[in-house]
Scaffold this motif. Sequence first.
Motif, PDB file in Angstrom:
ATOM      1  N   HIS A 301       0.817  -1.206   0.000  1.00  0.00           N
ATOM      2  CA  HIS A 301       0.000   0.000   0.000  1.00  0.00           C
ATOM      3  C   HIS A 301       0.859   1.267   0.000  1.00  0.00           C
ATOM      4  N   LYS A 302       1.991   1.213   0.673  1.00  0.00           N
ATOM      5  CA  LYS A 302       2.843   2.403   0.691  1.00  0.00           C
ATOM      6  C   LYS A 302       3.441   2.675  -0.687  1.00  0.00           C
ATOM      7  N   VAL A 303       3.891   1.621  -1.357  1.00  0.00           N
ATOM      8  CA  VAL A 303       4.436   1.800  -2.703  1.00  0.00           C
ATOM      9  C   VAL A 303       3.320   2.171  -3.676  1.00  0.00           C
ATOM     10  N   ALA A 304       2.124   1.631  -3.448  1.00  0.00           N
ATOM     11  CA  ALA A 304       0.987   1.965  -4.319  1.00  0.00           C
ATOM     12  C   ALA A 304       0.702   3.460  -4.311  1.00  0.00           C
ATOM     13  N   ASN A 305       0.876   4.101  -3.174  1.00  0.00           N
ATOM     14  CA  ASN A 305       0.652   5.552  -3.105  1.00  0.00           C
ATOM     15  C   ASN A 305       1.603   6.302  -4.025  1.00  0.00           C
ATOM     16  N   SER A 306       2.852   5.808  -4.122  1.00  0.00           N
ATOM     17  CA  SER A 306       3.816   6.432  -5.025  1.00  0.00           C
ATOM     18  C   SER A 306       3.470   6.147  -6.484  1.00  0.00           C
ATOM     19  N   ALA A 307       3.158   4.891  -6.779  1.00  0.00           N
ATOM     20  CA  ALA A 307       2.822   4.521  -8.154  1.00  0.00           C
ATOM     21  C   ALA A 307       1.572   5.257  -8.633  1.00  0.00           C
ATOM     22  N   TRP A 308       0.681   5.597  -7.693  1.00  0.00           N
ATOM     23  CA  TRP A 308      -0.540   6.331  -8.039  1.00  0.00           C
ATOM     24  C   TRP A 308      -0.216   7.730  -8.570  1.00  0.00           C
ATOM     25  N   VAL A 309       0.836   8.339  -8.041  1.00  0.00           N
ATOM     26  CA  VAL A 309       1.221   9.676  -8.504  1.00  0.00           C
ATOM     27  C   VAL A 309       1.549   9.630  -9.994  1.00  0.00           C
ATOM     28  N   LEU A 310       2.318   8.628 -10.415  1.00  0.00           N
ATOM     29  CA  LEU A 310       2.666   8.520 -11.828  1.00  0.00           C
ATOM     30  C   LEU A 310       1.454   8.101 -12.660  1.00  0.00           C
ATOM     31  N   LEU A 311       0.558   7.312 -12.084  1.00  0.00           N
ATOM     32  CA  LEU A 311      -0.657   6.971 -12.811  1.00  0.00           C
ATOM     33  C   LEU A 311      -1.456   8.234 -13.141  1.00  0.00           C
ATOM     34  N   ARG A 312      -1.591   9.132 -12.173  1.00  0.00           N
ATOM     35  CA  ARG A 312      -2.343  10.353 -12.420  1.00  0.00           C
ATOM     36  C   ARG A 312      -1.643  11.239 -13.450  1.00  0.00           C
ATOM     37  N   LYS A 313      -0.315  11.269 -13.413  1.00  0.00           N
ATOM     38  CA  LYS A 313       0.417  12.046 -14.420  1.00  0.00           C
ATOM     39  C   LYS A 313       0.196  11.467 -15.811  1.00  0.00           C
ATOM     40  N   PHE A 314       0.196  10.147 -15.902  1.00  0.00           N
ATOM     41  CA  PHE A 314      -0.022   9.508 -17.192  1.00  0.00           C
ATOM     42  C   PHE A 314      -1.430   9.769 -17.705  1.00  0.00           C
ATOM     43  N   GLU A 315      -2.426   9.644 -16.832  1.00  0.00           N
ATOM     44  CA  GLU A 315      -3.801   9.880 -17.245  1.00  0.00           C
ATOM     45  C   GLU A 315      -4.022  11.343 -17.651  1.00  0.00           C
ATOM     46  N   SER A 316      -3.368  12.255 -16.953  1.00  0.00           N
ATOM     47  CA  SER A 316      -3.564  13.680 -17.235  1.00  0.00           C
ATOM     48  C   SER A 316      -2.829  14.124 -18.489  1.00  0.00           C
ATOM     49  N   ASN A 317      -1.600  13.630 -18.670  1.00  0.00           N
ATOM     50  CA  ASN A 317      -0.740  14.115 -19.752  1.00  0.00           C
ATOM     51  C   ASN A 317      -0.637  13.152 -20.928  1.00  0.00           C
ATOM     52  N   LYS A 318      -1.098  11.911 -20.723  1.00  0.00           N
ATOM     53  CA  LYS A 318      -1.033  10.841 -21.722  1.00  0.00           C
ATOM     54  C   LYS A 318       0.397  10.430 -22.053  1.00  0.00           C
ATOM     55  N   PHE A 319       1.326  10.705 -21.189  1.00  0.00           N
ATOM     56  CA  PHE A 319       2.688  10.195 -21.300  1.00  0.00           C
ATOM     57  C   PHE A 319       3.379  10.385 -19.956  1.00  0.00           C
ATOM     58  N   LEU A 320       4.465   9.664 -19.764  1.00  0.00           N
ATOM     59  CA  LEU A 320       5.350   9.875 -18.622  1.00  0.00           C
ATOM     60  C   LEU A 320       6.677  10.401 -19.139  1.00  0.00           C
ATOM     61  N   ARG A 321       7.281  11.292 -18.398  1.00  0.00           N
ATOM     62  CA  ARG A 321       8.590  11.820 -18.798  1.00  0.00           C
ATOM     63  C   ARG A 321       9.655  10.740 -18.626  1.00  0.00           C
TER      64      ARG A 321
END
Length: 430
Positions: A301-321
Amino acid sequence: MNLANRQTRPATNGFHAEAEADPAMARVAKALSEAAGLLRGPQRALPLARKLAADKLKVTFERPHLYSYTTAKSSTHDALKLLARWILDAQRPDGGIAAYYSLLSGYSESYPEVTGYIVPTLYEVARSTGDHNAASAAERATHWLLSLQMPSGAFPAGVHCDRPQASVFNTGQILQGLVRAYLETDRTDLREAAIAAGNWLVDQQHTDGSWSGRATYQQASHTYYSMVSWALAQLSVTVDEERCGRAAEKNLDWVLRHITPSGWIDGINLRGHPNYLHFIAYAFQGSIECAVLRGRRDAVHKVANSAWVLLRKFESNKFLRGAYEPDFTGNHNFTCLTGDAQMSCVWLRLFQQTGDLHYLNAALKMNEMLKQQVPARGGRGIAGGVCGSYPVWGAYQPLRYISWGCKFLVDALLLEQKLTRQFEAAACAS
C-alpha cells in the motif's frame, strides 16, 4: 539495467566504459566509439537515417504525446511474437543476450545482468506460447551465466572480462534467472549456484538493510536495489532459505523509509545522471514484488501511493517523462520506453493486489502506446525492438534498441493477457 556496472578496461562496443569520475566525458567517448561503428558497418547508415527521419516527423507533426484514445493498431499476440523474436535474435553464440542493438555499431557483447533476468521471461514465453525455442534459449543463457559465477558466489559487473569485479546488482538480477531455471529443471547445480549467490548478497548487506561499497554502482547505496531484495525473496520461497528472506525484508524496510510524503522515493543516487524513469520503476517494482512474497500488505500500500502519482500524471498528460527530479518535477523532453513498460508491470501487479480498476486501465493504455512503438519491419536487431528513448535520440540509451526494454514489455503484455482473461471470465460468471 544498471547504468554503469563498470569494467576496468574500456568497452570495445562503447558500453559502460570506465569514466565514472566524469560522466559527461564518458558519454562523449561512448558516442564517438559507436559512431565509428558506421565505418565498420556502412549498411547501418540507411536504417539509422530512416529511424531519425521517422521520429522527427512524429515529433513535429503528431500530437505532443505518444498515446491517444484510439482503436488498437496491433494485437498483443502479434507484438509478443515480434518482441520474443528480437530477444532470440539477440542471443550471442556464447549463450548470453546482447545488451542492445545500436543503429551505429550493431549488437553489443553478451551482458550478464540482463541475461539473468531475461531467463524468467523466456520461460514465460515458452509456457504462454508453446515456443520450445524460448525454453532452449533460456537453458543456453543459464549455462553461460553459470560459467561466470565467481568462487564467492557473486557474479561480475559489466561485460565479462579477465579480471571481474563482483556486483551486487548483477548478482541479484542473475539470481532471478537461476531461481527460475531451477524451478523449471530441478537441477541441483542450479540450486547450489543460487544459494551461493544469495548467501554472498546477504553477507554484503549492511545492518540498515542497504548495500554500498566496492560491489555497488558508484560505491553508493541505491533504493532501486529493491530489485535485489526481490531476488532474495524469490530464493527464500523456492529453497526455504529464511536468512535470505529476512535480508530481503530488511532492504524493503530501508527502501520504504526513503518514500517521501509526495510519493517520491529518495536514494536513487545516480551521480552525473538524471533520475531515469527506468530506475524509479525499478524501485517500485522490486519493492512490490518483495512485499508480495513476504506478505507485507503495508509495504504494498505504501508503494501503491507512489505509483498512483505517476498513474495520475499519465492519465492527465497521456505520457510519462523519461526522467524526473525529486517530487516528480522536471521537464525532461523524452520518453523512457523501458520505464513505461515497467510502470505497466507495476500497475498490473497493483491491480492484482488491490482490485482497483484504475491500475488495469492505465496499464492497458500504456501497453497500447508501447505496442505502437515496436517496429514490425526492419532488419535483424530492429524489427521487434524497443528503443531506449522516444524520440530515438532521447537521453536514455539513444540510438539503441535495448534487450531489457523488450524483456519488460514482454512481461507487461503477458501479464496483461493473463489478467484480462481472468477479468473477462469473472465478468461472464457473475
